[in-house]
Motif scaffolding. Structure first.
Motif, PDB file in Angstrom:
ATOM      1  N   ILE A 133      12.799   8.015  38.144  1.00 51.05           N
ATOM      2  CA  ILE A 133      12.829   8.592  36.802  1.00 51.05           C
ATOM      3  C   ILE A 133      12.369   7.536  35.804  1.00 51.05           C
ATOM      4  O   ILE A 133      12.859   6.401  35.812  1.00 51.05           O
ATOM      5  N   ALA A 247      16.181   9.240  27.230  1.00 52.90           N
ATOM      6  CA  ALA A 247      15.240  10.265  27.682  1.00 52.90           C
ATOM      7  C   ALA A 247      14.397  10.723  26.494  1.00 52.90           C
ATOM      8  O   ALA A 247      14.943  11.217  25.504  1.00 52.90           O
ATOM      9  N   GLY A 251      10.282  14.772  27.547  1.00 53.38           N
ATOM     10  CA  GLY A 251      10.690  14.919  28.931  1.00 53.38           C
ATOM     11  C   GLY A 251      10.587  13.611  29.690  1.00 53.38           C
ATOM     12  O   GLY A 251       9.698  12.801  29.429  1.00 53.38           O
ATOM     13  N   ILE A 252      11.528  13.395  30.595  1.00 53.02           N
ATOM     14  CA  ILE A 252      11.452  12.214  31.447  1.00 53.02           C
ATOM     15  C   ILE A 252      10.354  12.441  32.496  1.00 53.02           C
ATOM     16  O   ILE A 252      10.071  13.575  32.887  1.00 53.02           O
ATOM     17  N   ALA A 254       9.220  12.248  36.181  1.00 54.08           N
ATOM     18  CA  ALA A 254       9.872  12.213  37.491  1.00 54.08           C
ATOM     19  C   ALA A 254       8.821  12.236  38.590  1.00 54.08           C
ATOM     20  O   ALA A 254       7.829  12.966  38.494  1.00 54.08           O
ATOM     21  N   LEU A 311      21.330  11.648  33.446  1.00 55.78           N
ATOM     22  CA  LEU A 311      20.133  12.401  33.834  1.00 55.78           C
ATOM     23  C   LEU A 311      20.396  13.882  34.056  1.00 55.78           C
ATOM     24  O   LEU A 311      19.887  14.730  33.331  1.00 55.78           O
ATOM     25  N   LEU A 318      17.797  18.536  36.776  1.00 57.96           N
ATOM     26  CA  LEU A 318      16.814  17.456  36.752  1.00 57.96           C
ATOM     27  C   LEU A 318      15.407  18.023  36.689  1.00 57.96           C
ATOM     28  O   LEU A 318      14.555  17.528  35.954  1.00 57.96           O
ATOM     29  N   ASN A 319      15.166  19.080  37.435  1.00 54.48           N
ATOM     30  CA  ASN A 319      13.849  19.718  37.444  1.00 54.48           C
ATOM     31  C   ASN A 319      13.485  20.254  36.063  1.00 54.48           C
ATOM     32  O   ASN A 319      12.344  20.126  35.608  1.00 54.48           O
ATOM     33  N   LYS A 321      14.490  19.151  33.166  1.00 57.65           N
ATOM     34  CA  LYS A 321      14.331  18.075  32.196  1.00 57.65           C
ATOM     35  C   LYS A 321      13.109  17.190  32.460  1.00 57.65           C
ATOM     36  O   LYS A 321      12.796  16.328  31.651  1.00 57.65           O
ATOM     37  N   SER A 322      12.465  17.393  33.586  1.00 57.76           N
ATOM     38  CA  SER A 322      11.458  16.445  34.046  1.00 57.76           C
ATOM     39  C   SER A 322      10.032  16.922  33.829  1.00 57.76           C
ATOM     40  O   SER A 322       9.756  18.118  33.785  1.00 57.76           O
ATOM     41  N   PHE A 324       6.569  16.586  35.796  1.00 59.66           N
ATOM     42  CA  PHE A 324       5.954  16.224  37.072  1.00 59.66           C
ATOM     43  C   PHE A 324       4.439  16.234  36.889  1.00 59.66           C
ATOM     44  O   PHE A 324       3.867  17.233  36.467  1.00 59.66           O
TER      45      PHE A 324
END
Length: 347
Positions: A133, A247, A251-252, A254, A311, A318-319, A321-322, A324
């Motif tokens: 992350i 964060a 968005g973070i 990942a 997180l 997590l998905n 907030k992330s 990809f």
């Protein structure tokens, strides 16, 4: 004559053992070489992964910390007799290693843990033992107002205090792509990202060679703010370094990190056992605890502690907030980006 017969008998017994246990003599020939990442990753694997591997396998391992691009270069140079047996890769380098036929399929049918991994971690050419992350790192003693956006790095008050990594690291490339997106670009159009980096130059204190080197700059108080890996920050905090994770509202970032058996390794059995240990709930649960706080992928590990607090409480959150990124697209442009970055972005 008696000595000759004894030598023949010893040779026959050795040959029989080698036939009964394929790979035994090769496994005894040298230790397993695991190319982990630099900095906190090496520390985490040495402390948490190596002991159970030694106990379960009876073998030994040498940790050889290096960036993914260096791992690939070393294996490419000696395909028939690779100096590395297990590689650890972020998504871009993993695609490269697979495309160049440097790794072999994971023996899923023999694995005790592969089926327990979340779906995104079940990669047949090398499963993902954890997620990484990336967000904002900052020194709360110097940065009184916690940052909330990647855009905060361009604020005038951070002149000469921002630290980033070069594009040889996934952290650096992911950051470039993200700031390109912020300014209308994408994985296939990073020109806005390079323009943003040019504008960031007055604020740059350092361009580190890798995430471990960047983390050290916080410890040395040479930088106060920048993009950083969540777990690297937690290790610094455990050492008493004033550093926090935030964060960004965008968005973070990942990305999953996969672990691979190198093709033509003479210690394939040991390589498999090391990876099995990395996938086990026992190892992943320990890596999730302080000071490492690596995000687990085994569904038998309940997300808790600082990972849950900062997180997400589970994989679904997590998905959401992330961010990809498309690493297949990134890989096509990355070599040229690295060359340009090294030429244009200097401190």
């Amino acid at each position: 004559m008696t000595l000759h017969r004894r030598s023949l008998l010893a040779g026959a017994l050795t040959l029989g053992a080698a036939q009964a246990f394929p790979g035994l003599s090769r496994a005894q020939a040298r230790k397993l070489v695991f190319a982990t990442f630099t900095g906190s990753w090496e520390e985490a694997h040495r402390a948490v992964l190596v002991p159970p591997f030694r106990k379960s396998s009876g073998g030994d391992v040498i940790l050889d910390p290096m960036l993914s691009v260096d791992q690939i270069a070393k294996v490419q140079a000696a395909r028939a007799n690779p100096p590395i047996d297990v590689m650890l890769h972020d998504p871009g380098p993993a695609l490269t290693a697979i495309a160049q036929d440097l790794v072999e399929p994971y023996p899923v049918a023999q694995s005790a843990h592969y089926g327990d991994l979340i779906a995104d971690a079940q990669e047949p050419m090398g499963p993902a033992p954890f997620f990484q992350i990336v967000g904002l790192t900052y020194n709360p003693e110097k940065v009184k107002t916690p940052p909330t956006s990647w855009a905060d790095l361009w604020k005038p008050e951070f002149k000469g205090r921002v630290g980033i990594t070069n594009l040889n690291s996934t952290l650096g490339t992911g950051f470039l792509v993200e700031i390109a997106r912020m300014h209308g670009g994408s994985e296939t159009d990073v020109e806005p990202g390079f323009k943003a980096l040019e504008a960031l130059k007055p604020n740059l204190a350092a361009v580190a060679a890798n995430p471990g080197a960047l983390a050290a700059l916080y410890q040395q108080e040479q930088v106060d703010i920048g993009p950083g890996n969540f777990n690297a920050i937690q290790i610094l905090k455990a050492r008493g370094v004033p550093v926090e994770f935030a964060a960004p509202k965008e968005g973070i970032i990942a990305f999953k990190t996969t672990i691979h058996i190198v093709k033509n390794t003479p210690v394939k059995e040991l390589a498999f056992k090391l990876i099995e240990a990395a996938l086990s709930p026992e190892v992943q649960a320990k890596l999730m605890q302080s000071p490492y706080l690596i995000v687990p992928t085994n569904r038998k590990v309940a997300i808790e502690g600082e990972v849950a607090k900062v997180l997400a409480k589970d994989a679904d959150e997590l998905n959401r907030k992330s961010v990809f990124q498309d690493w297949a697209a990134i890989n096509r442009g990355r070599p040229a980006w690295i060359e340009r970055f090294n030429r244009e972005i200097r401190v």
